[in-house]
Each structure stands twice: as C-alpha cells, then as structure tokens.
Scaffold this active site. Structure first.
Site, PDB file in Angstrom:
ATOM      1  N   SER A 140       0.846  -1.191   0.000  1.00 54.70           N
ATOM      2  CA  SER A 140       0.000   0.000   0.000  1.00 54.70           C
ATOM      3  C   SER A 140       0.882   1.241   0.000  1.00 54.70           C
ATOM      4  O   SER A 140       2.008   1.209   0.511  1.00 54.70           O
ATOM      5  CB  SER A 140      -0.869   0.014   1.259  1.00 54.70           C
ATOM      6  OG  SER A 140      -1.529   1.253   1.384  1.00 54.70           O
ATOM      7  N   TYR A 153      -1.897  -1.643  10.635  1.00 55.38           N
ATOM      8  CA  TYR A 153      -2.050  -1.889   9.197  1.00 55.38           C
ATOM      9  C   TYR A 153      -0.846  -1.319   8.445  1.00 55.38           C
ATOM     10  O   TYR A 153      -0.226  -2.000   7.619  1.00 55.38           O
ATOM     11  CB  TYR A 153      -3.345  -1.233   8.700  1.00 55.38           C
ATOM     12  CG  TYR A 153      -3.546  -1.342   7.209  1.00 55.38           C
ATOM     13  CD1 TYR A 153      -4.057  -2.505   6.650  1.00 55.38           C
ATOM     14  CD2 TYR A 153      -3.227  -0.291   6.355  1.00 55.38           C
ATOM     15  CE1 TYR A 153      -4.243  -2.616   5.265  1.00 55.38           C
ATOM     16  CE2 TYR A 153      -3.408  -0.396   4.982  1.00 55.38           C
ATOM     17  CZ  TYR A 153      -3.917  -1.562   4.442  1.00 55.38           C
ATOM     18  OH  TYR A 153      -4.095  -1.675   3.084  1.00 55.38           O
TER      19      TYR A 153
END
Ligand SMILES: NC(=O)c1ccc[n+]([C@@H]2O[C@H](COP(=O)([O-])OP(=O)(O)OC[C@H]3O[C@@H](n4cnc5c(N)ncnc54)[C@H](OP(=O)(O)O)[C@@H]3O)[C@@H](O)[C@H]2O)c1
Length: 276
Positions: A140, A153
């Site tokens: 990401s 995360y």
C-alpha cells in the site's frame, strides 16, 4: 488480446481488488486459481471462467493459517499447471490507537498482511513456470508513511514492502520478478467502512487493470493513482513535527466521528486516557 500470463494464483479473490484482478486476468484468457475464505464469490468467478472457456479454480484458503498455504498452492498447480504469476493480495485493516491498543488485533493484521503474504510468495516458488514468472505482493502507499489511526495496518504493509525488496535480488537471479504493488485509495469493502475523505479514490476494476498491466510488464514497483502517489511522496518528506501534528489532528477527527474508538482528550497523559 491474450495475456502473456497464462496461469495465475491470487489470494483475497473474493472481493475488491483481488476479485477484480481475477476477472481482469480471466477476461484475458488467463487460467486463475482464486483463493479466499468466502466461497460464493469464487464460484461466481468459476462461472464467468466457464462462460468464457477459461479455467478458474476456487481455492478455499485462510492465509492466517500459514500451514494451509503450501498445500493449497500445490493442489492448484496440480490442477492448472505451473504459475506465471502469484499475487499475495489478501489483506485486512483495523483501526488502532496508541492508547487503546490490543496486541491480539495487531497480531491478526500481521497474520494476514505479512505472514500470510510471505508464505504465499515463498511457498509459490517451486510452483512457478520458471524464468519470466512474477511474484507480486499487494502492499500500500500507506507503507510509505504511517497514516492516522492505522499504525498496525501501516506497519504490516511497510514490513511487506521491505520484505519484497529483500527477496528481489535472489529471485531476479533465478529470472523471477518480484513486483511490489502500492495502491492508494480503492473503492472496496475495506474503504467503504472509512468515514473520512479519501482523495483520488479509484474503482477496483481500474486498480485491477493497472495491476494486470504491471504483471505483464517488466517493472518491480507500481504505485497508483499518480496524484495520490505524488501526494504521499510529499507527505513522506514532511518533517516529523509537521507530520505528527497533521496525523494527530486527523486521528482526533476520526475519533470524534466514532471511527477510531473513543476520543482521547488533548494532552491527557497515558495513565489518564479513557480505558477501552
Ligand atoms: N482498498 C484500498 O484502498 C487499498 C489500498 C491499498 C492497499 N490495499 C490492499 O489491497 C488488498 C485487497 O484489499 P481490498 O481493498 O480489495 O479489500 P477487501 O475488498 O476487503 O478484500 C480483502 C480480501 O482479502 C481476503 N482476506 C482477508 N482475510 C483473509 C484471510 N485470513 N485469508 C484469506 N483471505 C483473506 C478477503 O477474503 P475472505 O474474507 O473471503 O477470506 C478478501 O477477498 C489488501 O491487501 C489491502 O490491504 C487496499
């Protein structure tokens, strides 16, 4: 146009980016092993493959059970033949606040986003067609700098990106390309939960098209969409003091909107923070 990727294994294939990626691949004639825990959406992929005369195999797999990954890959390769591409895409998010943390939920995030991905990619090596094959990890843009309220995360994605970079040279030596995919905001179940503005958010089919192109191409890294990559490139360079102030502001806004648990009063020392 037929894809040079003839056979692929994709985790997280039951929704969002992974589901769209499987569709994108099978529409280009690529046989796909589609893995996830929820079978119904995988059956839909099988039906679409059947209608197009392309082989699709639904693979029940919980990547948090790392010992289940190698047998699933072996079975899929036994059915479809060796893979040209393996995509570790399965992922999960969990909001996390520093003063309301819970080690169990941090472990759950890492179990899927890091250990699940690592096992998928390394256990896949013996099942690759050979030189020219590609191992891709969906990390990401959040790996570039930790975002507000999502430390677990973001840390899992930063670890995955670093891992991909670490294995790249040895695999390149074998003719195997390692591709790091860094999406910005993509419209999926994961981001549907977010009650905050998500700049430059794109659709899952658009994200999938970009990933298919990168799988078929020669690059090692992909970040999209461009405006988000440029914005995060700038954020990454902000001095800590400025970044921390911005991060805290957004975290507070998310907390007061109920997105991140209860609000922590400004300046309250750790001992006096509200307990979860
Ligand atoms: N959406 C975004 O803005 C964005 C941005 C950057 C990166 N990403 C990354 O892109 C990837 C796909 O996310 P998405 O946005 O498409 O989210 P999504 O729609 O929620 O899809 C997540 C996928 O991961 C699978 N998954 C979750 N836990 C799993 C487990 N234990 N075992 C096997 N599969 C599991 C889910 O399948 P089951 O629940 O059926 O198992 C589902 O297919 C993730 O790695 C995410 O971190 C997303």
């Amino acid at each position: 146009v037929r894809s040079p990727i003839r056979t692929a294994f994709v985790t997280g294939a039951s929704s969002g980016i992974g589901h769209a990626l499987c569709r994108g691949l099978l529409q280009r004639g690529c046989a796909v092993a589609a893995a996830a825990r929820r079978m119904e959406p995988l059956r839909e992929l099988e039906a679409e493959g059947h209608a197009r005369g392309v082989r699709v195999l639904a693979v029940p797999l919980d990547v948090a059970c790392t010992e289940a990954i190698a047998p699933a890959l072996a079975r899929a390769a036994g059915e479809l033949g060796p893979f040209d591409a393996v995509v570790a895409n399965a992922g999960r998010g969990r909001p996390l606040r520093a003063l309301e943390w819970d080690a169990g939920s941090v472990r759950e995030v890492f179990a899927v986003n890091l250990f699940g991905a690592v096992e998928t990619l390394l256990a896949a090596v013996p099942h690759l067609r050979g030189p020219g094959s590609v191992l891709a990890g969906v990390s990401s843009i959040a790996a570039w700098r930790s975002g507000p309220g999502a430390a677990a995360y973001n840390a899992s994605k930063a670890a995955l990106s670093s891992f991909l970079e670490g294995i790249r040279p040895e695999l390149r030596d074998l003719g195997i390309r390692v591709l790091e995919v860094n999406p910005g905001f993509v419209h999926t179940a994961m981001t549907d939960r977010n009650a905050f503005p998500m700049p430059f958010r794109i659709g899952a089919a658009d994200a999938a098209r970009r990933i298919v192109r990168a799988l078929e191409g020669r690059r090692n890294r992909l970040a999209f969409p461009l405006p988000m990559a440029l914005l995060m490139g700038l954020v990454r360079r902000l001095p800590d003091r400025v970044f921390d102030a911005l991060n805290l502001r957004v975290s507070r806004r998310l907390a007061s909107a109920g997105v991140l648990g209860r609000e922590i009063p400004s300046g309250s020392p750790p001992g006096q923070a509200p307990s979860p």
